[in-house]
Structures are given as C-alpha cells and as structure tokens.
Design an enzyme around this catalytic site. Structure first.
Site, PDB file in Angstrom:
ATOM      1  N   ASP A 148       0.883  -1.161   0.000  1.00 15.48           N
ATOM      2  CA  ASP A 148       0.000   0.000   0.000  1.00 15.48           C
ATOM      3  C   ASP A 148       0.924   1.215   0.000  1.00 15.48           C
ATOM      4  O   ASP A 148       1.409   1.632   1.050  1.00 15.48           O
ATOM      5  CB  ASP A 148      -0.909  -0.009   1.227  1.00 15.48           C
ATOM      6  CG  ASP A 148      -1.853   1.180   1.256  1.00 15.48           C
ATOM      7  OD1 ASP A 148      -2.251   1.667   0.174  1.00 15.48           O
ATOM      8  OD2 ASP A 148      -2.202   1.631   2.363  1.00 15.48           O
ATOM      9  N   GLU A 174      -1.321  -1.470  -5.008  1.00 17.20           N
ATOM     10  CA  GLU A 174      -2.511  -0.695  -5.319  1.00 17.20           C
ATOM     11  C   GLU A 174      -2.227   0.299  -6.438  1.00 17.20           C
ATOM     12  O   GLU A 174      -1.167   0.924  -6.464  1.00 17.20           O
ATOM     13  CB  GLU A 174      -2.984   0.049  -4.068  1.00 17.20           C
ATOM     14  CG  GLU A 174      -4.351   0.669  -4.209  1.00 17.20           C
ATOM     15  CD  GLU A 174      -4.864   1.197  -2.896  1.00 17.20           C
ATOM     16  OE1 GLU A 174      -5.363   0.386  -2.089  1.00 17.20           O
ATOM     17  OE2 GLU A 174      -4.774   2.410  -2.677  1.00 17.20           O
ATOM     18  N   ASP A 188      -2.446   0.791   7.340  1.00 16.60           N
ATOM     19  CA  ASP A 188      -1.669   0.662   6.106  1.00 16.60           C
ATOM     20  C   ASP A 188      -1.191  -0.777   5.893  1.00 16.60           C
ATOM     21  O   ASP A 188      -1.128  -1.258   4.766  1.00 16.60           O
ATOM     22  CB  ASP A 188      -0.476   1.628   6.114  1.00 16.60           C
ATOM     23  CG  ASP A 188      -0.934   3.079   6.136  1.00 16.60           C
ATOM     24  OD1 ASP A 188      -1.551   3.515   5.150  1.00 16.60           O
ATOM     25  OD2 ASP A 188      -0.682   3.766   7.144  1.00 16.60           O
TER      26      ASP A 188
END
Length: 165
Positions: free
Chosen positions: A7, A66, A138
């Site tokens: 992430d 991502e 996160d």
C-alpha cells in the site's frame, strides 16, 4: 506461493506478506515503512531501500500493489505514483512479477463491497489471516492487496488449467 502486498505512500508505505496454502493463506509478516526524509527524492530512496530489504528477507515470488487513484489533488496522485514506482523498481531488482489492483477491486475481494471503508477491510483481513491484536491500517490494506491477488491468481490458474471450482 509467497506474495508481497504494498500500500504505497510517500509518508507511510504499508506492506504485508502472505503465503498461499491449500484452502487459504498464511500470514508471514506486515508493517509500515515510516518515510522520514525531508526531501522527496530521499523519500523515494527510503521506499526503494525498505522494499528491497523486505524482498531480500522474505523472498516473495510475486508482488501486488494498489493502483493510483486520481482524486481532487493531482500533486498527491503524482507523489503516490512515484512512491509506487520506487516500490516496483525495488522488486524488479529480483525479477519479481508485479500485479496491480484498484482500491475498489481489493475492497470487493476482501469485504464483498467496493465502497467498504478501511476499518471494514482491516477487520476482514484480521479474520481471514487469524491475526490477533492490533494491525495498522496501512499494513492491513497491504495484506488485503496480497489476499486479493492470491484469490485472483488462483482463479486465473484454475481457468487456464480447466479445473472446476
């Protein structure tokens, strides 16, 4: 198969490592790289170095990351894209395959709803990986990305080999 989920962020970069096992996943590690450099090029180097260390320690076979979401702030999207680039370059030092997923895809895969919030993703990740105690947001996002990829990859493999589910 061992999967590194990322992430990306220019201040905090979440990571999560899972291993696929028959009928599920096994939690390996997770956490957050806290980027503390003053200037942006040094931040990118810290991301690169941190991901490279994770790869060398845990030896993942694939990475899932991502995709950039273009919101209202173009500058933030550009910085996020550069943070992603640093992470991708780090795994490419070891020729690791990279797979990208939109945030909505990850939420859909983990929670069953593309508009799920971060806390819903966190709770489901903890449940799926049997994680007790605290899990940073996160890190849970990164683990969610890794789980999303594991599910997608397994389905793709079954379709290619003609196996029935």
């Amino acid at each position: 198969m061992r999967i590194l989920g990322i992430d990306p962020g220019s201040r905090l970069t979440g990571f999560g490592i899972i291993e696929t096992v028959p009928n599920g996943y096994r939690y390996i590690s997770s956490g957050v790289l806290k980027i503390q450099a003053d200037d942006f090029p040094r931040k990118l180097k810290q991301i690169f170095d941190g991901i490279l260390q994770l790869v060398e320690k845990h030896q993942p076979e694939q990475m899932a990351i991502e995709q950039v979401f273009m919101g209202k702030n173009a500058d933030s999207a550009l910085k996020l894209g550069q943070a992603r680039g640093a992470a991708i370059c780090a795994v490419q030092m070891h020729d690791i395959s990279v797979f990208e997923y939109a945030a909505r895809e990850v939420k859909q895969a983990i929670v069953g709803k593309g508009s799920a919030d971060k806390l819903q993703v966190q709770q489901m990740v903890k449940l799926l990986l049997n994680i007790q105690g605290d899990l940073q947001i996160d890190a849970s996002d990164a683990l969610g990305i890794a789980i999303c990829h594991a599910n997608f990859y397994e389905t793709q493999q079954r379709l290619q080999t003609g196996m029935k589910t």
